[in-house]
Design an enzyme around this catalytic site. Structure first.
Site, PDB file in Angstrom:
ATOM      1  N   LYS A 169      43.890  58.603  39.394  1.00 31.50           N
ATOM      2  CA  LYS A 169      44.507  57.519  38.610  1.00 31.50           C
ATOM      3  C   LYS A 169      44.109  57.604  37.133  1.00 31.50           C
ATOM      4  O   LYS A 169      44.939  57.396  36.236  1.00 31.50           O
ATOM      5  CB  LYS A 169      44.077  56.172  39.210  1.00 31.50           C
ATOM      6  CG  LYS A 169      44.331  54.954  38.343  1.00 31.50           C
ATOM      7  CD  LYS A 169      45.795  54.635  38.163  1.00 31.50           C
ATOM      8  CE  LYS A 169      45.949  53.362  37.324  1.00 31.50           C
ATOM      9  NZ  LYS A 169      47.350  53.153  36.916  1.00 31.50           N
ATOM     10  N   LYS A 238      40.076  49.918  28.959  1.00 31.77           N
ATOM     11  CA  LYS A 238      39.119  50.118  30.075  1.00 31.77           C
ATOM     12  C   LYS A 238      39.389  51.450  30.768  1.00 31.77           C
ATOM     13  O   LYS A 238      38.481  52.241  31.038  1.00 31.77           O
ATOM     14  CB  LYS A 238      39.257  48.951  31.069  1.00 31.77           C
ATOM     15  CG  LYS A 238      38.590  49.205  32.397  1.00 31.77           C
ATOM     16  CD  LYS A 238      39.256  48.607  33.629  1.00 31.77           C
ATOM     17  CE  LYS A 238      40.697  48.395  33.725  1.00 31.77           C
ATOM     18  NZ  LYS A 238      41.394  48.741  34.922  1.00 31.77           N
TER      19      LYS A 238
HETATM   20  P1  NAD Z   1      45.574  40.660  35.564  1.00 31.06           P
HETATM   21  O1  NAD Z   1      44.496  40.305  34.620  1.00 31.06           O
HETATM   22  O2  NAD Z   1      46.989  40.254  35.284  1.00 31.06           O
HETATM   23  O3  NAD Z   1      45.212  40.129  37.044  1.00 31.06           O
HETATM   24  C1  NAD Z   1      43.909  40.082  37.557  1.00 31.06           C
HETATM   25  C2  NAD Z   1      43.791  38.846  38.473  1.00 31.06           C
HETATM   26  O4  NAD Z   1      42.465  38.842  39.052  1.00 31.06           O
HETATM   27  C3  NAD Z   1      43.975  37.519  37.714  1.00 31.06           C
HETATM   28  O5  NAD Z   1      44.890  36.691  38.409  1.00 31.06           O
HETATM   29  C4  NAD Z   1      42.572  36.918  37.719  1.00 31.06           C
HETATM   30  O6  NAD Z   1      42.564  35.495  37.733  1.00 31.06           O
HETATM   31  C5  NAD Z   1      42.009  37.502  39.005  1.00 31.06           C
HETATM   32  N1  NAD Z   1      40.546  37.487  39.066  1.00 31.06           N
HETATM   33  C6  NAD Z   1      39.673  37.734  38.053  1.00 31.06           C
HETATM   34  N2  NAD Z   1      38.411  37.639  38.517  1.00 31.06           N
HETATM   35  C7  NAD Z   1      38.497  37.337  39.833  1.00 31.06           C
HETATM   36  C8  NAD Z   1      37.530  37.109  40.856  1.00 31.06           C
HETATM   37  N3  NAD Z   1      36.209  37.178  40.604  1.00 31.06           N
HETATM   38  N4  NAD Z   1      37.971  36.807  42.102  1.00 31.06           N
HETATM   39  C9  NAD Z   1      39.312  36.747  42.358  1.00 31.06           C
HETATM   40  N5  NAD Z   1      40.267  36.923  41.441  1.00 31.06           N
HETATM   41  C10 NAD Z   1      39.858  37.234  40.195  1.00 31.06           C
HETATM   42  O7  NAD Z   1      45.483  42.255  35.725  1.00 31.06           O
HETATM   43  P2  NAD Z   1      46.646  43.245  36.256  1.00 31.06           P
HETATM   44  O8  NAD Z   1      47.438  43.716  35.102  1.00 31.06           O
HETATM   45  O9  NAD Z   1      47.296  42.635  37.442  1.00 31.06           O
HETATM   46  O10 NAD Z   1      45.727  44.473  36.709  1.00 31.06           O
HETATM   47  C11 NAD Z   1      44.955  44.456  37.907  1.00 31.06           C
HETATM   48  C12 NAD Z   1      44.406  45.854  38.141  1.00 31.06           C
HETATM   49  O11 NAD Z   1      45.500  46.769  38.306  1.00 31.06           O
HETATM   50  C13 NAD Z   1      43.580  46.379  36.954  1.00 31.06           C
HETATM   51  O12 NAD Z   1      42.514  47.147  37.452  1.00 31.06           O
HETATM   52  C14 NAD Z   1      44.575  47.230  36.186  1.00 31.06           C
HETATM   53  O13 NAD Z   1      43.943  48.234  35.422  1.00 31.06           O
HETATM   54  C15 NAD Z   1      45.408  47.798  37.322  1.00 31.06           C
HETATM   55  N6  NAD Z   1      46.792  48.182  36.970  1.00 31.06           N
HETATM   56  C16 NAD Z   1      47.585  47.379  36.181  1.00 31.06           C
HETATM   57  C17 NAD Z   1      48.895  47.764  35.896  1.00 31.06           C
HETATM   58  C18 NAD Z   1      49.813  46.910  35.042  1.00 31.06           C
HETATM   59  O14 NAD Z   1      50.851  47.435  34.597  1.00 31.06           O
HETATM   60  N7  NAD Z   1      49.509  45.641  34.803  1.00 31.06           N
HETATM   61  C19 NAD Z   1      49.404  48.950  36.430  1.00 31.06           C
HETATM   62  C20 NAD Z   1      48.603  49.737  37.245  1.00 31.06           C
HETATM   63  C21 NAD Z   1      47.286  49.338  37.511  1.00 31.06           C
END
Ligand code: NAD
Length: 300
Positions: A169, A238
């Protein structure tokens, strides 16, 4: 099947929605009440902690923002590790291979099969069930996990070694980070020279200069100037830092990645970590004194 889901943000919400669409029962937890309410409104059952999710479901998935949060949710005092029913844990976050190995080892000590399973394809891919889903973890449990993951995309088994899907990834994401800044720099140059950015993007996509940025990010969030692709600049940074850590530890060349890293560090400082990562074009625009938009958007 009853499936636990922790972290219902930009990616978690559409992924959990697809599991509900496949008629799975979903038990959900998020520290944000608003995020939890949104999935409960679609039929998920709320839980009060990661432990409670893992008390109620044998298979638990998570999509979380940072390595520290991933570790805490999986192995903390009220974490998945303390659940009474959980048999397998699938972490869909991008957290780096070191964190994946830590989670794997601690959960294995309690008889829980841990998979690191980061995804690529953005919010649009998650909504359509068209993500690339990279999976590493125990082969004997993979067939069951695959049937669940097929609801969100195409699973690729990377290997038994914990963390190897994270390495895959990070390799993907450093390239995505690379082509987005490179395409931004080049389109700004063209606009400064008087080219129409929409025509530029069409030509790039028909020619040899097309990238995932020109095919997807420019038409969706940069040319219309909505900057709402759904991935935060801080999360992109990150991933770039995790790639650099891993590549430096391996002792391989990082010249291109270090340049990309400097540009993303500057973007997070200038635009803020919460800005959408497509805003990376703005420092280039500011330096050049132009605005990249549709043909009818006035340029500076
Ligand atoms: P985001 O910040 O939109 O969502 C993260 C969620 O986790 C939030 O709803 C937050 O409230 C929750 N959260 C935070 N701390 C928590 C805890 N202790 N317990 C439970 N819930 C908790 O992030 P995202 O964009 O959805 O990304 C999530 C993961 O996926 C990341 O690692 C990111 O790098 C990866 N990712 C994101 C994308 C994208 O396009 N957004 C694509 C591929 C991978």
């Amino acid at each position: 099947m009853k499936i636990g889901f922790i972290g219902l943000g930009n990616m978690g919400f559409p992924m959990a929605t697809r599991l509900l669409g496949e008629k799975h029962d979903v038990v959900a937890f998020d520290t944000s009440g608003a995020a939890l309410d949104r999935i409960v409104a679609l039929g998920a059952q709320p839980a009060a902690s990661p432990k409670e999710v893992a008390d109620r479901a044998e298979t638990v998935l998570a999509s979380l923002p940072t390595p520290a949060v991933c570790l805490e949710v999986a192995t903390g005092a009220t974490g998945v590790i303390e659940g009474s029913s959980v048999k397998r844990y699938v972490d869909l976050s991008t957290a780096g291979s070191q964190t994946a190995v830590q989670i794997h080892d601690l959960l294995a000590g309690r008889g829980i099969a841990a998979f690191d399973s980061p995804v690529s394809g953005g919010v649009g891919g998650a909504e359509k069930g068209a993500l690339a889903v990279m999976v590493s973890g125990p082969r004997n449990e993979f067939d069951l996990v695959r049937t669940i993951l097929e609801a969100i995309g195409r699973p690729f088994y990377i290997g038994e070694k914990p963390g190897s899907a994270q390495t895959m990834k990070l390799a993907n994401n450093i390239l995505a980070a690379n082509v987005l800044v490179a395409t931004a720099e080049v389109v700004v140059m063209g606009v400064k020279a008087g080219l129409d950015p929409a025509v530029m993007v069409d030509v790039l996509n028909a020619g040899s200069g097309g990238t995932s940025a020109s095919r997807d990010k420019f038409p969706r969030a940069i040319l219309p100037r909505t900057f709402d692709y759904g991935f935060a600049t801080g999360l992109m940074l990150k991933d770039v830092r995790l790639y650099l850590d891993e590549a430096r530890a391996l002792g391989v060349p990082v010249e291109v990645a270090e340049t990309i890293g400097r540009l993303w560090e500057a973007a997070a400082r200038d635009q803020g970590a919460d800005s959408d990562f497509t805003a990376i074009i703005k420092p280039f625009e500011n330096a050049a004194g132009v605005t990249v938009g549709q043909a009818d958007t006035p340029s500076v």
